[in-house]
Design a protein around this motif. Structure first.
Motif, PDB file in Angstrom:
ATOM      1  N   TYR A   1       0.824  -1.210   0.000  1.00 36.45           N
ATOM      2  CA  TYR A   1       0.000   0.000   0.000  1.00 36.45           C
ATOM      3  C   TYR A   1       0.854   1.254   0.000  1.00 36.45           C
ATOM      4  O   TYR A   1       0.518   2.257  -0.641  1.00 36.45           O
ATOM      5  N   ALA A   2       1.988   1.180   0.709  1.00 33.92           N
ATOM      6  CA  ALA A   2       2.872   2.346   0.706  1.00 33.92           C
ATOM      7  C   ALA A   2       3.322   2.659  -0.712  1.00 33.92           C
ATOM      8  O   ALA A   2       3.289   3.808  -1.169  1.00 33.92           O
ATOM      9  N   ILE A   3       3.716   1.614  -1.429  1.00 34.50           N
ATOM     10  CA  ILE A   3       4.187   1.822  -2.800  1.00 34.50           C
ATOM     11  C   ILE A   3       3.052   2.328  -3.670  1.00 34.50           C
ATOM     12  O   ILE A   3       3.234   3.217  -4.507  1.00 34.50           O
ATOM     13  N   ALA A   4       1.878   1.768  -3.461  1.00 35.17           N
ATOM     14  CA  ALA A   4       0.743   2.216  -4.268  1.00 35.17           C
ATOM     15  C   ALA A   4       0.480   3.697  -4.044  1.00 35.17           C
ATOM     16  O   ALA A   4       0.213   4.442  -4.994  1.00 35.17           O
ATOM     17  N   VAL A   5       0.599   4.132  -2.792  1.00 35.36           N
ATOM     18  CA  VAL A   5       0.351   5.550  -2.512  1.00 35.36           C
ATOM     19  C   VAL A   5       1.436   6.405  -3.155  1.00 35.36           C
ATOM     20  O   VAL A   5       1.164   7.433  -3.788  1.00 35.36           O
ATOM     21  N   ILE A   6       2.693   5.962  -3.024  1.00 35.18           N
ATOM     22  CA  ILE A   6       3.780   6.724  -3.657  1.00 35.18           C
ATOM     23  C   ILE A   6       3.561   6.784  -5.163  1.00 35.18           C
ATOM     24  O   ILE A   6       3.763   7.827  -5.799  1.00 35.18           O
ATOM     25  N   ALA A   7       3.111   5.672  -5.733  1.00 32.55           N
ATOM     26  CA  ALA A   7       2.858   5.651  -7.172  1.00 32.55           C
ATOM     27  C   ALA A   7       1.815   6.686  -7.540  1.00 32.55           C
ATOM     28  O   ALA A   7       1.982   7.449  -8.499  1.00 32.55           O
ATOM     29  N   CYS A   8       0.743   6.741  -6.776  1.00 33.05           N
ATOM     30  CA  CYS A   8      -0.315   7.714  -7.086  1.00 33.05           C
ATOM     31  C   CYS A   8       0.195   9.138  -6.969  1.00 33.05           C
ATOM     32  O   CYS A   8      -0.081   9.986  -7.826  1.00 33.05           O
TER      33      CYS A   8
ATOM     34  N   SER B   1       8.144  14.132 -16.456  1.00 28.70           N
ATOM     35  CA  SER B   1       7.592  12.910 -17.049  1.00 28.70           C
ATOM     36  C   SER B   1       8.283  11.688 -16.460  1.00 28.70           C
ATOM     37  O   SER B   1       7.653  10.647 -16.262  1.00 28.70           O
ATOM     38  N   SER B   2       9.578  11.825 -16.148  1.00 32.21           N
ATOM     39  CA  SER B   2      10.254  10.667 -15.551  1.00 32.21           C
ATOM     40  C   SER B   2       9.710  10.403 -14.155  1.00 32.21           C
ATOM     41  O   SER B   2       9.634   9.244 -13.726  1.00 32.21           O
ATOM     42  N   VAL B   3       9.296  11.454 -13.467  1.00 26.56           N
ATOM     43  CA  VAL B   3       8.649  11.230 -12.162  1.00 26.56           C
ATOM     44  C   VAL B   3       7.369  10.427 -12.353  1.00 26.56           C
ATOM     45  O   VAL B   3       7.091   9.466 -11.634  1.00 26.56           O
ATOM     46  N   SER B   4       6.603  10.812 -13.368  1.00 25.71           N
ATOM     47  CA  SER B   4       5.331  10.108 -13.545  1.00 25.71           C
ATOM     48  C   SER B   4       5.578   8.675 -13.997  1.00 25.71           C
ATOM     49  O   SER B   4       4.823   7.773 -13.629  1.00 25.71           O
ATOM     50  N   HIS B   5       6.654   8.452 -14.766  1.00 26.96           N
ATOM     51  CA  HIS B   5       6.933   7.070 -15.157  1.00 26.96           C
ATOM     52  C   HIS B   5       7.374   6.242 -13.963  1.00 26.96           C
ATOM     53  O   HIS B   5       7.057   5.043 -13.897  1.00 26.96           O
ATOM     54  N   ALA B   6       8.079   6.869 -13.042  1.00 20.50           N
ATOM     55  CA  ALA B   6       8.393   6.148 -11.810  1.00 20.50           C
ATOM     56  C   ALA B   6       7.095   5.695 -11.164  1.00 20.50           C
ATOM     57  O   ALA B   6       6.993   4.578 -10.648  1.00 20.50           O
ATOM     58  N   GLY B   7       6.087   6.560 -11.224  1.00 23.62           N
ATOM     59  CA  GLY B   7       4.791   6.176 -10.675  1.00 23.62           C
ATOM     60  C   GLY B   7       4.225   4.956 -11.369  1.00 23.62           C
ATOM     61  O   GLY B   7       3.756   4.018 -10.724  1.00 23.62           O
ATOM     62  N   PHE B   8       4.283   4.948 -12.701  1.00 21.72           N
ATOM     63  CA  PHE B   8       3.752   3.793 -13.429  1.00 21.72           C
ATOM     64  C   PHE B   8       4.481   2.520 -13.033  1.00 21.72           C
ATOM     65  O   PHE B   8       3.865   1.476 -12.821  1.00 21.72           O
ATOM     66  N   MET B   9       5.812   2.620 -12.957  1.00 23.45           N
ATOM     67  CA  MET B   9       6.543   1.396 -12.663  1.00 23.45           C
ATOM     68  C   MET B   9       6.301   0.963 -11.223  1.00 23.45           C
ATOM     69  O   MET B   9       6.276  -0.233 -10.923  1.00 23.45           O
ATOM     70  N   LEU B  10       6.082   1.933 -10.345  1.00 24.12           N
ATOM     71  CA  LEU B  10       5.789   1.542  -8.965  1.00 24.12           C
ATOM     72  C   LEU B  10       4.434   0.847  -8.855  1.00 24.12           C
ATOM     73  O   LEU B  10       4.212   0.066  -7.929  1.00 24.12           O
ATOM     74  N   ILE B  11       3.544   1.124  -9.806  1.00 28.28           N
ATOM     75  CA  ILE B  11       2.290   0.365  -9.810  1.00 28.28           C
ATOM     76  C   ILE B  11       2.606  -1.111  -9.963  1.00 28.28           C
ATOM     77  O   ILE B  11       2.042  -1.966  -9.278  1.00 28.28           O
ATOM     78  N   ALA B  12       3.550  -1.401 -10.871  1.00 28.93           N
ATOM     79  CA  ALA B  12       3.928  -2.805 -11.064  1.00 28.93           C
ATOM     80  C   ALA B  12       4.560  -3.366  -9.798  1.00 28.93           C
ATOM     81  O   ALA B  12       4.329  -4.522  -9.437  1.00 28.93           O
TER      82      ALA B  12
ATOM     83  N   GLY C   1      -6.166  -6.670  -7.732  1.00 32.52           N
ATOM     84  CA  GLY C   1      -7.271  -5.998  -7.074  1.00 32.52           C
ATOM     85  C   GLY C   1      -7.074  -4.509  -6.887  1.00 32.52           C
ATOM     86  O   GLY C   1      -7.854  -3.860  -6.219  1.00 32.52           O
ATOM     87  N   PHE C   2      -5.991  -3.981  -7.473  1.00 30.57           N
ATOM     88  CA  PHE C   2      -5.750  -2.540  -7.341  1.00 30.57           C
ATOM     89  C   PHE C   2      -6.395  -1.807  -8.511  1.00 30.57           C
ATOM     90  O   PHE C   2      -5.719  -1.121  -9.256  1.00 30.57           O
ATOM     91  N   TRP C   3      -7.694  -1.975  -8.676  1.00 33.88           N
ATOM     92  CA  TRP C   3      -8.328  -1.329  -9.832  1.00 33.88           C
ATOM     93  C   TRP C   3      -8.198   0.182  -9.751  1.00 33.88           C
ATOM     94  O   TRP C   3      -8.148   0.875 -10.749  1.00 33.88           O
ATOM     95  N   TRP C   4      -8.120   0.708  -8.518  1.00 34.05           N
ATOM     96  CA  TRP C   4      -8.038   2.174  -8.392  1.00 34.05           C
ATOM     97  C   TRP C   4      -6.706   2.682  -8.927  1.00 34.05           C
ATOM     98  O   TRP C   4      -6.583   3.842  -9.325  1.00 34.05           O
ATOM     99  N   LEU C   5      -5.692   1.827  -8.962  1.00 33.51           N
ATOM    100  CA  LEU C   5      -4.435   2.266  -9.576  1.00 33.51           C
ATOM    101  C   LEU C   5      -4.590   2.393 -11.087  1.00 33.51           C
ATOM    102  O   LEU C   5      -3.949   3.224 -11.716  1.00 33.51           O
ATOM    103  N   ILE C   6      -5.446   1.554 -11.660  1.00 38.08           N
ATOM    104  CA  ILE C   6      -5.709   1.716 -13.095  1.00 38.08           C
ATOM    105  C   ILE C   6      -6.364   3.063 -13.330  1.00 38.08           C
ATOM    106  O   ILE C   6      -6.004   3.791 -14.258  1.00 38.08           O
ATOM    107  N   VAL C   7      -7.326   3.388 -12.480  1.00 38.46           N
ATOM    108  CA  VAL C   7      -8.002   4.680 -12.642  1.00 38.46           C
ATOM    109  C   VAL C   7      -6.980   5.803 -12.554  1.00 38.46           C
ATOM    110  O   VAL C   7      -6.936   6.706 -13.399  1.00 38.46           O
ATOM    111  N   ALA C   8      -6.109   5.728 -11.538  1.00 41.34           N
ATOM    112  CA  ALA C   8      -5.093   6.775 -11.390  1.00 41.34           C
ATOM    113  C   ALA C   8      -4.209   6.830 -12.622  1.00 41.34           C
ATOM    114  O   ALA C   8      -3.905   7.912 -13.146  1.00 41.34           O
TER     115      ALA C   8
END
Lengths: 102, 180, 501, 488
Positions: D274-281, D304-315, D405-412
């Motif tokens: 969850y911590a990572i998910a929050v950082i990703a968001c 943009s690289s910050v936002s890509h870090a977010g995408f990869m943190l979703i993974a 089950g992290f559908w909300w990360l898809i939304v983000a």
């Protein structure tokens, strides 16, 4: 020999770390920021050595010695940067470093 | 009695440690800050000794007191005193004091909570022999289990040395600044 | 060989785009190269149409290669009978538009023609992809060339046009991407032919919103006026004629077969939106001050009409929708190109400054007249056939829908006649000078084939409407042989009658 | 007598190759005369990265079973080896891009030496298997990067960036160190494996330690809210260095983040996920929103690289085999896209001699068709459009998030992508859509000669960006075998 238990060391290290962190965040003179970083690293060293003693394993002390060398490296680079900036007569105040902007 | 002495030494060292650290971050003149850091390092070395870290304590004094601090003082001297005579010139603003108090209170609370959770006693470790923390023991570990760490430490120092050389070279007059 | 036809239809223009991008030729010759490639593409389509077995409901010219296995995604393409018609209208319209661009001598030809060919390949891919992710890839790939085509060669207000267009389409397609991910993972495959049905309202809405934006459907048509006005005329023709149809195709191929129950439950919502699009679009077209305005708002109205047919949920509606999609692709492409030709001569499209162009310009007058009359669905025209089928189909959902549809057709007659008279009749407007000549040979070569196609379809609309789903079968039987819901609903009301001229 | 430990030299061959190259470059700095020095140094650096690349590939092939070497100091496994392949590849392209960078001639050999040393440090870092090697590896490449950032010492901006990076970086690594010390204190172990097998004890020290390690790594990965150095440093550093940092550092930091979490803290998965998910968001939101208002292209790419870090943190947050594959796959096109985009910026910068902004990018696409189209491809890839690996990467990330089950990360992620369309396409707009009157051509005196090597580097990046779209299956297979080395 009865001395303070591990809690005392952890609390002391934590306080030291916080002081160092506050120094980094609040001070604007890069020299003092570097010194504050040293305090942070030292607090971690204290913790490592205390735990090393607690667990009776020397790897914590090894770690601490490596950290000292690394800290010295950081200082070398940091001071090199500060000297280079000082030569160009840049005011040494991180808040006034505003060359880079969006 | 020995216990009492240890406690006294510990408290003195810990107090000196905290006080000097506070001094480092609150002096406005980096020269005084650097001097305070020496005090901080020395009191930490005392604590290391209490923890059977003779070699580390010696290293602390040699590496920090001997090398790092001298570098700091040289640099400060080289750059000259740009912040005025008094170590307290200017003085912290009220916002900063407030921020420090608030942030510090939270951090201290976290430290205490975490610290209280730390279990175990340093008192009766039978497995700690006289050789614990001695140069031989440390050296042996450095060349066996932690060989890689030892080597990498030297590489890091080398990289930093190269960096110091590069950064230390003289400035040149330039016409256009491509990135600023 | 035959199984490669779909792949060839996709790859030929894409490869052609690459060739045009690097060939060391002048702009003019690059244009002729692109025109040639687009004509070869039409030739390949004619070949595939001649080899197509219209009695079989199966997927034809199919190829299936695994793309990545752990999520079940594959390069699966193929054509149903209706896909074949959509591909056909695409290649014809794209060829006409490419040739028009060549004739008009677009500057920066290398980029222009490469993008037009790329766009052709992407659209053909959309109509033939049988894998959801592949479909999405082509669907998004359409946006790339369109963005540049509008942004570089568009009118003075093109910046705002591109931003509006991109904002709408990206929002829609990303909603769809989320829906695709969820749907595909739930089903364990992204292959449309292997996919079962889903009853998730959220996923349904994700797809519907994306397709409704593309179609466009009220109230998601906000990008339409500025984009169609600022684009170069041939790009408007592509947008309205073919790209918008990708949205309607998505409703037909993906939404209805995959979400039969939800689509059926939501049909009234869609029908209402479609009716509003139809009536509102027609009224806007009637009020539009310029030629292109009439055509672009009529696209909105026509999209509404087609959705009425799709959500009538019976064979008449489906057949009519397919026919009307093809019709409108040809009609709106021809009209946008004609509008462009008029603007080229008078540098305005406003009726206030136009008029009287019939005099001394017989070719222009004939073509505008013919296309306009087909557009307003006079009896015996192919549009009449399509609209009649749709109305007959939607009548079974309730007579009120058919009344609205009929009202739309009446309005269509009004706005189209107004446009024709605004351009051709009355006194010559201030912008119409003697320097505005009749259509040149190159322009005729572009528009006449489109009009001929329309006339041919008018003679035999059953070619499309009767052969849209392979034999005389319903869409549901073609696409989801096992999906029972629609088959039974249709079975009860399934005494469909075929319209034959 | 001390028993020398057995060292598996082959396992650390990528780092060694780069270190040897760095040593040779230091020699070159001294012994090779100024005339041919640039060419010789670049060749050596390139050879070092290529050798590291080859060695990493061989290690990857020959290490089907994960092992550790020298008493749990380093891992020898495919997870690290694949990351090393990517890092070495990024470094090789960075050398190509660096060749004509306007650095002082007397510093050029040191520049390449530091670049290879940084690469060696990253290659070491991704192998780290205990807290000590983790910290040392981090500092190794960080110190090299601090100097590289500031190496253009004639420019105040470069020095300033270096100082900022140093201060923030040192803060981050001190945090990581303190966290490591807490974890060590709780478990009495340094090695990740043994920490991982330590049961739940007095968890609070472990959790605080884990959090601080995460923060330290997040600084390096420039995930929000620990990214504040990123725009300034990316802007101030010499552009090839920025390119290298944006790709290689991100690879190293994310690969190690996932490794540390999966190997050392499997019991706390419910927390860090969850911590990572929050950082990703936060990264997705902050990176994309801040990029909207930027004018400087390097800063846009930094956010943009910050936002890509977010995408990869979703993974990372998905913490499943699919997530592991998604992370590894995503890194491949991402590294190529960010390297390539900064390379194009470097080309424009050398043409104009001023920072590249949206304003002076006008018309670039028409002037330099190859670079323009490449930039367009990179931007579309970052936006996640098809025909680039960025699309498949996003798709995989979303799939991993949904499967967990992290559908909300898809939304983000979807909302973030929508926002990002504006600024990515804004760059395309700047390159192509301006009127002829707005075009800003190269300054009088003619533009500098077209750079073959930079063009080659950009072409490699395009090939990887586009190729990863088509060759998904082989890349996923490689990623799968890499992920097999991890316990989760």
């Amino acid at each position: 020999m009865h001395g303070p238990d591990i809690q005392w060391y952890v609390i002391l290290a934590g306080l030291l770390f916080s002081i160092g962190a506050l120094g980094v965040m609040l001070r604007r003179n890069p020299l003092i920021i570097l010194l504050s970083v040293e305090i942070m690293l030292n607090s971690a060293n204290l913790l490592l050595i205390a735990f090393s003693r607690l667990h009776g394993r020397e790897d914590g002390q090894i770690f601490a010695i490596s950290v000292m060398a690394v800290a010295a490296s950081e200082v070398v680079v940091g001071l090199g940067l500060i000297v280079a900036m000082g030569r160009r007569h840049v005011e040494l105040d991180v808040d006034k470093l505003r060359t880079l902007r969006g | 009695m020995a216990d009492f002495l240890v406690w006294v030494v510990w408290f003195v060292a810990a107090f000196a440690c905290l006080a000097s650290a506070l001094a480092v971050v609150s002096f406005s003149n980096p020269f005084y800050s650097a001097l305070s850091l020496i005090g901080n390092l020395a009191s930490l070395a005392v604590l290391f000794l209490l923890l059977s870290g003779e070699f580390v304590a010696a290293g602390q004094l040699l590496v920090y007191g001997g090398a790092v601090m001298v570098m700091f003082l040289f640099v400060i001297a080289y750059l000259g005193d740009r912040t005025g005579e008094s170590p307290w010139s200017g003085g912290p603003s009220w916002q900063i004091v407030g921020a420090v108090l608030a942030g510090g209170a939270i951090l201290a609370e976290v430290c205490v909570v975490v610290g209280m959770q730390a279990g175990g006693f340093l008192t009766k470790p039978q497995h700690i022999t006289r050789a614990f923390g001695s140069p031989e023991a440390i050296g042996r570990l450095f060349l066996t289990d932690h060989l890689i760490a030892f080597e990498v430490t030297s590489i890091v120092l080398l990289v930093a040395a190269v960096g110091g050389v590069v950064l230390g070279s003289h400035a040149r007059k330039i016409e256009g600044d491509a990135r600023t | 060989m035959a199984s490669w036809l779909t792949t060839i239809l996709i790859l030929l223009p894409l490869g052609g785009a690459l060739l045009v991008a690097v060939a060391p030729l002048t702009s003019y010759w690059l244009g002729s190269l692109a025109a040639l490639i687009s004509l070869i593409e039409v030739g390949f389509w004619i070949t595939s149409a001649s080899k197509f077995d219209f009695n079989s409901p199966a997927l034809q010219f199919a190829q299936n290669r695994q793309w990545f296995s752990d999520l079940g995604v594959s390069y699966h393409i193929g054509q149903y009978a209706f896909s074949l018609w959509f591909v056909g209208m695409t290649v014809v319209v794209m060829a006409a538009c490419t040739i028009y661009g060549w004739w008009a001598g677009r500057e920066r030809g290398r980029a222009y023609f490469a993008l037009m060919l790329f766009l052709t390949g992407a659209i053909v891919g959309v109509f033939t992809a049988q894998d959801l992710l592949l479909f999405y890839a082509f669907f998004e790939a359409m946006l790339i060339p369109l963005y540049i085509l509008i942004g570089v060669w568009g009118g003075s207000n093109r910046m705002r046009a591109t931003i509006t267009f991109v904002v709408y389409t990206v929002v829609g397609s990303l909603l769809m991407l989320a829906a695709i991910v969820v749907l595909g993972l739930q089903q364990g495959t992204f292959d449309l032919t292997k996919m079962g049905t889903s009853s998730s309202t959220w996923l349904f809405l994700g797809f519907v919103v994306a397709f409704a934006i593309k179609s466009p459907l009220f109230p998601l048509h906000g990008w339409l006026p500025i984009t169609y006005r600022e684009s170069p005329p041939e790009v408007s023709a592509v947008l309205s004629g073919v790209v918008g149809k990708a949205g309607l195709y998505g409703l037909l191929r993906i939404v209805i077969p995959t979400f039969p129950t939800v689509a059926h439950d939501w049909r009234y919502v869609l029908l209402v939106l479609a009716s509003i699009s139809l009536v509102y679009g027609s009224l806007l077209a009637f009020r539009a001050p310029d030629f292109r305005g009439v055509v672009l708002y009529s696209s909105l109205a026509q999209a509404g009409l087609i959705v009425l047919g799709l959500f009538a949920f019976n064979d008449l509606g489906f057949d009519g929708a397919v026919l009307q999609i093809v019709n409108h692709a040809l009609v709106s492409a021809a009209l946008f190109l004609l509008a462009g030709m008029v603007e080229r001569r008078t540098s305005t499209g406003e009726f206030a400054r136009l008029g009287g162009m019939a005099r001394g310009r017989p070719a222009l007058a004939t073509l505008v007249m013919t296309t306009g009359i087909i557009a307003l669905a006079v009896p015996l025209s192919t549009s009449f056939a399509g609209e009649f089928l749709i109305l007959a189909g939607v009548f079974r959902q309730g007579w009120a829908w058919a009344v609205i549809g009929a009202a739309g057709i009446v309005l269509a007659a009004m706005y189209m006649l107004r446009a024709i008279s605004g351009v051709l009749h009355q006194e010559p407007g201030p912008a119409v000078t003697d320097a505005a000549l009749d259509l040149r040979l190159g322009e005729l070569a572009v528009v006449v084939p489109l009009v001929l196609c329309l006339l041919g379809l008018s003679a035999w609309p059953n070619l499309v409407s009767g052969h849209a789903f392979g034999g005389n079968r319903a869409l549901t039987q073609v696409i989801t042989p096992t999906g029972g819901y629609l088959t039974t609903t249709l079975g009860q009301s399934g005494q469909w009658t075929r319209y034959a001229p | 007598m001390i028993d020398k430990p057995h060292v598996d030299w082959f396992a650390i061959s990528p780092s060694l190759a780069l270190l040897i190259a760095a040593g040779m470059l230091l020699m070159i700095a001294v012994f090779v005369p100024a005339g041919p020095r640039r060419a010789v140094a670049a060749c050596t650096g390139f050879a070092g990265f290529v050798a590291a690349f080859v060695f990493a590939v061989v290690v990857d092939v020959k290490s089907p079973v994960a092992t550790t070497i020298v008493h749990d100091s380093l891992f020898r496994d495919r997870w690290a080896a694949l990351a090393q392949v990517l890092i070495a590849g990024s470094g090789a392209v960075a050398v190509l891009v660096s060749y004509r960078e306007r650095l002082r001639d007397e510093h050029i050999a040191e520049y390449f030496a530091l670049l290879t040393a940084a690469g060696a440090g990253m290659a070491f870092f991704v192998q780290a298997s205990n807290l000590m090697t983790l910290f040392l590896g981090l500092e190794w490449f960080s110190i090299a990067l601090y100097v590289l950032t500031a190496i253009d010492i004639d420019l105040i901006g470069s020095l300033e960036a270096g100082l900022k990076y140093l201060v923030v970086g040192a803060f981050g690594s001190a945090t990581l160190l303190f966290g490591s010390a807490l974890v060590y204190g709780e478990t009495g172990q340094l090695s990740f494996d043994k920490i991982g097998s330590y049961g739940h004890g007095h968890a609070s020290m472990l959790v605080v330690g884990l959090a601080m390690i995460l923060v330290g790594l997040a600084f390096k990965a420039s995930a929000a809210p620990f990214h504040m150095w990123t725009p300034d440093v990316y802007q101030g550093a010499p552009t090839p260095v920025t390119a290298f940092m944006a790709s290689a550092t991100k690879i190293a930091a994310l690969v190690v983040t996932y490794r540390v979490l999966a190997v050392a803290f499997p019991q706390d998965e419910h927390l860090w996920r969850y911590a990572i998910a929050v950082i990703a968001c936060i990264s997705l939101a902050w990176g994309n929103l801040a990029a909207l208002v930027q004018r400087n292209v390097k800063r846009i790419l930094a956010y943009s690289s910050v936002s890509h870090a977010g995408f990869m943190l979703i993974a990372v947050a998905a913490a499943s085999p699919l997530g592991e594959r998604a992370l590894m796959y995503y890194l491949i096109p991402y590294a190529a896209m960010s390297l390539g985009a900064f390379a194009v910026v470097a080309a424009r910068e050398r043409e104009l001699g001023v920072p590249v902004t949206l304003q002076n990018l006008a018309g670039f696409g028409w002037e330099r068709p190859l670079l323009g189209v490449s930039m367009w491809i990179f931007l579309l890839g970052m936006l996640g459009f098809p025909l680039t690996g960025g699309f498949i990467g996003k798709f995989y990330v979303f799939a991993a998030a949904y499967n967990h089950g992290f559908w909300w990360l898809i939304v983000a992620g979807v909302i973030a992508t929508m926002i990002s369309a504006y600024y990515y396409l804004g760059v395309v707009r700047a390159m192509y859509f301006r009127d002829a009157a707005e075009l800003q051509l190269a300054p009088a005196g003619g533009s500098p000669p077209r750079e073959l090597l930079l063009g080659l580097g950009v072409l490699i990046c395009v090939a990887v960006t586009v190729g990863s779209f088509f060759a998904v299956q082989p890349l996923i297979d490689v990623a799968r075998s890499a992920a097999a080395a991890l316990p989760l």
